[in-house]
Structure formats: C-alpha cells, structure tokens
Design an enzyme around this catalytic site. Structure first.
Site, PDB file in Angstrom:
ATOM      1  CG  HIS A 158      -0.085   0.162   2.507  1.00 25.37           C
ATOM      2  ND1 HIS A 158       0.504  -0.922   3.159  1.00 25.37           N
ATOM      3  CD2 HIS A 158       0.282   1.261   3.215  1.00 25.37           C
ATOM      4  CE1 HIS A 158       1.181  -0.474   4.208  1.00 25.37           C
ATOM      5  NE2 HIS A 158       1.073   0.849   4.265  1.00 25.37           N
ATOM      6  CG  HIS A 215       7.486   4.798   0.878  1.00 25.48           C
ATOM      7  ND1 HIS A 215       7.178   5.912   1.639  1.00 25.48           N
ATOM      8  CD2 HIS A 215       7.576   3.762   1.746  1.00 25.48           C
ATOM      9  CE1 HIS A 215       7.102   5.545   2.911  1.00 25.48           C
ATOM     10  NE2 HIS A 215       7.344   4.250   3.002  1.00 25.48           N
TER      11      HIS A 215
END
Length: 190
Positions: free
Chosen positions: A44, A130
């Site tokens: 995620h 990220h």
C-alpha cells in the site's frame, strides 16, 4: 478494539498489481537480502498513520475522509524508483516509489486534514509516497545504492495501476497478512 490496535489510511493497490510486485520481489530477494519481505496483500501507500485510536476519533476521521473524497476522481500511478530509508550501508526500509502525481498529494492532504480535524496528532515530515517492499538489510557486505539501479525491474517493465480507493486499515502484528481493511472510500471513475 484493543488499545494495542494501530490504524492508518492508505491508497490500496489493485490485486493484479500486488501480484506483479510479488513476482518481481521474488526475483529481487535473490540479490537483495532483507530480513522481512512484505506480504503482497499488505502492499500500500500510507497517507496517514494514526497509531492507536479512540473509537470516536476514528469514526470522526472516517466521516471527514468520506466527505473530503466525495468529488475526487480515480487516477493512475506508475512505479518508478527503488530506494531505501535508514543508514546507507544497512538500510531499515526498502521501497518502490511512483512518478510524481499531484492527485496523490491532493488525496493525501484531504486525508491528513480530515485526521487532524478529528483530533489525531500526525507526523509532520514531508510526504514521501512509497510502497514498502522489505525491512532490515541482512547482507554480508554493506548495502550500496548501485544495487537499486542494477535490480530495478520497473525501469524496463513500467508498472502502472489505477488508484480507485482509500482504505482505513487496522494492523495485526501477529498475523500475515497483517493489515485488515476496516473501511473503504471509493474515488469516482476517471
């Protein structure tokens, strides 16, 4: 919900994207020895880490996130660079980022504001979107950033995916995968 439960809002990745990243990580593992690789179901992009949360604050944040995202449209992200956080010779986090997309920063600002409005004290470091792939370097020799360029599968085979929802997750450290979907906030079609 126990006091040890931690919550966070994140951009979820489509299942096919998670599987493609898992496939690439199985190759990366051979050349990049990190102690723990993230389960593909847990991939995620974190938007706001809440930590432990009182039920009322959690409910208030969900109402505000839902309201804030009501007119936001789905958008596309493409994986870009591999990188690390932590000491240069022994990093603690190995990640993949995406090409900069202003819509992601807009979504993050909406979620962040909704959470602070609900009373959460959030980390104020600049947003560095990220996807964490692995944790804790365990190589016999020091880590070198040149390894990232040598082994980046996304440079040769770009991987794009559609962001069509924000999810509130609860962490279960004793399980794998360890993130449970608590609520989903869909974005409008592109």
């Amino acid at each position: 919900m126990g006091s040890q439960a931690h919550f966070f809002y994140a951009v979820s990745l489509p299942s096919e994207t998670k599987l493609k990243i898992e496939e690439e990580c199985s190759i990366l593992k051979k050349n990049l020895p990190f102690q723990r690789w993230v389960h593909h179901e847990d991939l995620h992009i974190t938007l706001a880490f809440l930590g432990s949360a009182e039920k009322e604050m959690l409910r208030a944040s969900q109402a505000e996130v839902k309201k804030g995202l009501i007119d936001q449209k789905a958008f596309t992200l493409q994986l870009n660079e591999l990188g690390v956080f932590g000491r240069g010779d022994s990093p603690r986090i190995f990640w993949a980022d995406t090409y900069k997309e202003e819509k992601l920063f807009t979504i993050r600002e909406i979620v962040f504001s909704a959470c602070t409005g609900a009373g959460f004290e959030l980390e104020t470091r600049p947003f560095k979107p990220h996807i964490t792939l692995a944790r804790k370097w365990t190589g016999d020799s020091p880590f070198h950033t040149s390894l990232l360029n040598e082994h980046n599968p996304f440079k040769e085979s770009p991987l794009s995916f559609t962001v069509n929802e924000v999810v509130l997750y609860q962490t279960h450290l004793d399980k794998s995968p360890k993130y449970e979907r608590i609520a989903s906030f869909p974005l409008a079609d592109e």
